[in-house]
Design a protein around this motif. Structure first.
Motif, PDB file in Angstrom:
ATOM      1  N   GLU A 192      74.102  64.584  41.332  1.00 16.14           N
ATOM      2  CA  GLU A 192      75.442  63.589  40.921  1.00 16.14           C
ATOM      3  C   GLU A 192      75.742  63.280  39.483  1.00 16.14           C
ATOM      4  N   PRO A 193      76.538  63.635  39.121  1.00 18.19           N
ATOM      5  CA  PRO A 193      77.385  63.807  37.529  1.00 18.19           C
ATOM      6  C   PRO A 193      76.455  62.718  36.746  1.00 18.19           C
ATOM      7  N   ILE A 194      77.097  62.264  35.361  1.00 17.88           N
ATOM      8  CA  ILE A 194      76.220  61.180  34.602  1.00 17.88           C
ATOM      9  C   ILE A 194      77.529  60.616  34.590  1.00 17.88           C
ATOM     10  N   ARG A 195      77.598  59.168  34.654  1.00 15.31           N
ATOM     11  CA  ARG A 195      78.709  58.786  34.883  1.00 15.31           C
ATOM     12  C   ARG A 195      79.037  57.799  33.207  1.00 15.31           C
ATOM     13  N   PRO A 196      79.780  57.839  32.598  1.00 12.32           N
ATOM     14  CA  PRO A 196      80.145  57.186  31.601  1.00 12.32           C
ATOM     15  C   PRO A 196      80.386  56.135  31.822  1.00 12.32           C
ATOM     16  N   LYS A 197      79.683  55.089  30.833  1.00 11.44           N
ATOM     17  CA  LYS A 197      79.352  54.034  30.514  1.00 11.44           C
ATOM     18  C   LYS A 197      81.444  52.610  29.979  1.00 11.44           C
ATOM     19  N   ALA A 198      81.708  53.574  29.562  1.00 10.01           N
ATOM     20  CA  ALA A 198      83.608  52.997  28.816  1.00 10.01           C
ATOM     21  C   ALA A 198      84.333  54.665  29.041  1.00 10.01           C
ATOM     22  N   LYS A 199      85.507  54.463  29.533  1.00  9.93           N
ATOM     23  CA  LYS A 199      86.815  55.221  29.526  1.00  9.93           C
ATOM     24  C   LYS A 199      88.046  54.911  29.571  1.00  9.93           C
ATOM     25  N   PHE A 200      88.728  54.754  28.275  1.00 10.67           N
ATOM     26  CA  PHE A 200      89.992  54.476  28.163  1.00 10.67           C
ATOM     27  C   PHE A 200      90.754  55.128  27.831  1.00 10.67           C
ATOM     28  N   ARG A 201      92.261  55.372  27.627  1.00 15.03           N
ATOM     29  CA  ARG A 201      93.507  55.935  27.296  1.00 15.03           C
ATOM     30  C   ARG A 201      93.374  55.780  25.971  1.00 15.03           C
ATOM     31  N   VAL A 243      87.963  56.096  15.616  1.00 12.51           N
ATOM     32  CA  VAL A 243      88.894  56.468  15.104  1.00 12.51           C
ATOM     33  C   VAL A 243      90.080  56.976  16.156  1.00 12.51           C
ATOM     34  N   THR A 244      90.380  57.275  16.502  1.00  8.98           N
ATOM     35  CA  THR A 244      91.645  58.299  16.689  1.00  8.98           C
ATOM     36  C   THR A 244      92.904  58.925  16.236  1.00  8.98           C
ATOM     37  N   THR A 245      93.015  60.167  16.325  1.00  7.90           N
ATOM     38  CA  THR A 245      94.298  60.422  15.755  1.00  7.90           C
ATOM     39  C   THR A 245      95.035  61.232  16.742  1.00  7.90           C
ATOM     40  N   SER A 246      96.354  61.520  16.557  1.00  6.65           N
ATOM     41  CA  SER A 246      97.081  62.025  17.951  1.00  6.65           C
ATOM     42  C   SER A 246      98.447  62.359  16.722  1.00  6.65           C
ATOM     43  N   SER A 247      98.945  63.776  18.004  1.00  9.10           N
ATOM     44  CA  SER A 247     100.572  64.155  17.717  1.00  9.10           C
ATOM     45  C   SER A 247     101.652  62.847  17.702  1.00  9.10           C
ATOM     46  N   ASP A 248     101.334  61.465  17.678  1.00  5.64           N
ATOM     47  CA  ASP A 248     102.290  60.113  17.871  1.00  5.64           C
ATOM     48  C   ASP A 248     102.212  60.669  16.768  1.00  5.64           C
ATOM     49  N   LYS A 249     101.885  60.661  14.836  1.00  2.00           N
ATOM     50  CA  LYS A 249     101.728  60.222  13.679  1.00  2.00           C
ATOM     51  C   LYS A 249     100.942  59.066  13.590  1.00  2.00           C
ATOM     52  N   THR A 250     100.082  58.417  14.691  1.00  2.00           N
ATOM     53  CA  THR A 250      99.283  57.204  14.352  1.00  2.00           C
ATOM     54  C   THR A 250      97.497  57.933  14.077  1.00  2.00           C
ATOM     55  N   ALA A 251      96.753  56.329  14.241  1.00  2.00           N
ATOM     56  CA  ALA A 251      95.530  57.062  13.899  1.00  2.00           C
ATOM     57  C   ALA A 251      95.401  55.274  14.606  1.00  2.00           C
ATOM     58  N   ARG A 252      94.606  55.465  15.575  1.00  2.00           N
ATOM     59  CA  ARG A 252      94.015  54.421  16.296  1.00  2.00           C
ATOM     60  C   ARG A 252      92.498  54.061  15.885  1.00  2.00           C
ATOM     61  N   LEU A 253      92.195  52.417  15.648  1.00  2.00           N
ATOM     62  CA  LEU A 253      91.333  52.071  15.694  1.00  2.00           C
ATOM     63  C   LEU A 253      90.298  51.521  16.530  1.00  2.00           C
ATOM     64  N   PHE A 254      88.970  51.504  17.277  1.00  2.00           N
ATOM     65  CA  PHE A 254      89.012  51.214  18.669  1.00  2.00           C
ATOM     66  C   PHE A 254      87.325  50.141  17.984  1.00  2.00           C
ATOM     67  N   ASP A 255      87.283  48.843  18.946  1.00  2.00           N
ATOM     68  CA  ASP A 255      86.147  48.317  18.420  1.00  2.00           C
ATOM     69  C   ASP A 255      84.659  48.804  19.274  1.00  2.00           C
ATOM     70  N   THR A 256      84.013  49.159  19.260  1.00  2.00           N
ATOM     71  CA  THR A 256      82.792  50.228  19.826  1.00  2.00           C
ATOM     72  C   THR A 256      82.272  48.971  20.700  1.00  2.00           C
ATOM     73  N   THR A 257      82.398  47.830  20.780  1.00  2.00           N
ATOM     74  CA  THR A 257      81.344  46.426  21.459  1.00  2.00           C
ATOM     75  C   THR A 257      82.236  46.713  22.587  1.00  2.00           C
ATOM     76  N   ASN A 258      83.605  47.051  22.664  1.00  2.00           N
ATOM     77  CA  ASN A 258      84.139  45.964  24.229  1.00  2.00           C
ATOM     78  C   ASN A 258      85.201  47.713  24.054  1.00  2.00           C
ATOM     79  N   TRP A 259      86.124  48.519  23.523  1.00  2.00           N
ATOM     80  CA  TRP A 259      86.576  49.560  23.078  1.00  2.00           C
ATOM     81  C   TRP A 259      88.577  49.379  23.370  1.00  2.00           C
ATOM     82  N   GLN A 260      88.568  48.043  22.535  1.00  3.32           N
ATOM     83  CA  GLN A 260      89.880  47.620  22.676  1.00  3.32           C
ATOM     84  C   GLN A 260      90.305  48.368  21.343  1.00  3.32           C
ATOM     85  N   LEU A 261      91.722  47.509  21.453  1.00  2.79           N
ATOM     86  CA  LEU A 261      92.852  48.412  20.108  1.00  2.79           C
ATOM     87  C   LEU A 261      92.313  47.470  19.753  1.00  2.79           C
ATOM     88  N   THR A 262      92.082  47.592  18.351  1.00  8.45           N
ATOM     89  CA  THR A 262      91.908  46.292  17.269  1.00  8.45           C
ATOM     90  C   THR A 262      92.661  46.618  16.065  1.00  8.45           C
TER      91      THR A 262
END
Length: 317
Positions: free
Chosen positions: A206-215, A236-255
């Motif tokens: 059985e695969p070890i399933r992640p506790k969260a997953k998001f785009r 923080v994530t960085t991307s080809s879309d010219k942005t860096a994005r910050l996410f709250d690690t308690t709920n993985w929402q974009l901040t």
């Protein structure tokens, strides 16, 4: 120096900056190739730079611009590196398909782990006993430094419509804190595990399933880097879309979305107190951001080509 800030990229130069003023205070030549990654030792004495295929170590407080040590053993681009807590050991990953551990008293590696595919990212577990790698074949591997064995090989389930020939999406970036292990693929999907769960061998197939997953970024954008803040509260994530994005690690929402760069954002690093962020971009600049306000406070602009990596150490210890 209380704050060490360095950037590098495709112009074969490593630049040190006075962080508050934006003035370039020193330039080191990296003549072999472009620079893919930078890391500063915890004691702020040395800077490691990874290129193709060498790793060079520079003494930060030495007026000489020559490297004091060249680590030879990789046969392809060095994609990621870091130091053990005491700064005596360095670990690295490469497109040659290996993860290597180096004792800095020697120019040759002390251990090599075969990932059987180009390795894009590597991180050291806080317990200092395991290395986590992410590779082009879509695997996250956990390497035990005591036994020199791979103790787990996790392949997350991607929903991306475009996958590799193995039906997997390349893992572009991995990072780990005391209670969070993240892996991000290059199609901007982020997977989250508890590090202790990820260290367990899969049970009954059985695969070890992640506790969260998001785009993290929109469809069509490539994720380039992902990093957990020192306080563990943000990703923080960085991307080809010219942005860096910050996410709250308690709920993985974009901040926050940091969107002042005009081209790809390759790399990002937090300040020690997690209040500031420095980003590196193909637009030939690096930027310092105040994360309390979300505003850029300084721009570093002397590079001639894309800035692909940044290192910062402003810790007080």
């Amino acid at each position: 120096m209380s704050v060490i800030l360095a950037t590098a990229g495709q112009d074969d130069k490593i630049r040190f900056w006075e962080a508050p003023s934006g003035v370039c205070s020193r330039i080191l030549r990296y003549a072999d190739s472009q620079v893919n990654c930078l890391e500063i030792t915890p004691d702020k004495q040395y800077l490691a730079a990874g290129g193709n295929p060498h790793i060079r170590l520079f003494e930060i407080n030495n007026a000489s611009n020559q490297s004091i040590l060249t680590l030879e053993g990789h046969t392809g681009n060095v994609t990621s590196l870091g130091f053990q807590r005491n700064g005596r050991y360095l670990y690295s990953s490469s497109e040659d398909g290996t993860v290597k551990l180096w004792d800095l008293r020697s120019p040759t590696y002390s251990r090599s782990f075969d990932s059987k595919g180009a390795v894009n990212s590597v991180a050291l577990h806080p317990n200092q006993a395991q290395i986590i790698s992410g590779d082009q074949n879509g695997s996250i591997k956990l390497w035990d430094l005591g036994s020199s064995k791979c103790i787990n090989d996790i392949i997350p389930d991607s929903h991306s419509s475009s996958t590799s020939s193995l039906g997997r999406v390349a893992i572009q970036s991995v990072d780990v804190s005391n209670d969070t292990l993240i892996a991000a693929n290059n199609h901007a999907e982020v997977f989250v595990w508890n590090p202790n769960d990820a260290s367990k061998t899969e049970n009954g197939g059985e695969p070890i399933r992640p506790k969260a997953k998001f785009r993290a970024h929109s469809f069509g954008a490539y994720l380039l880097h992902a990093k957990i803040s020192p306080d563990g509260r943000s990703l923080v994530t960085t991307s080809s879309d010219k942005t860096a994005r910050l996410f709250d690690t308690t709920n993985w929402q974009l901040t926050q979305t940091l969107s002042q760069h005009s081209k790809w954002v390759w790399d990002a690093v937090f300040s020690a107190d997690s209040s500031y962020l420095v980003t590196a971009s193909s637009d030939k600049t690096a930027r310092l951001w105040n994360l309390r306000s979300g505003a850029p406070v300084r721009q570093y602009t002397d590079h001639e080509f894309a800035v692909t990596c940044v290192a910062l150490n402003d810790s007080s210890t």
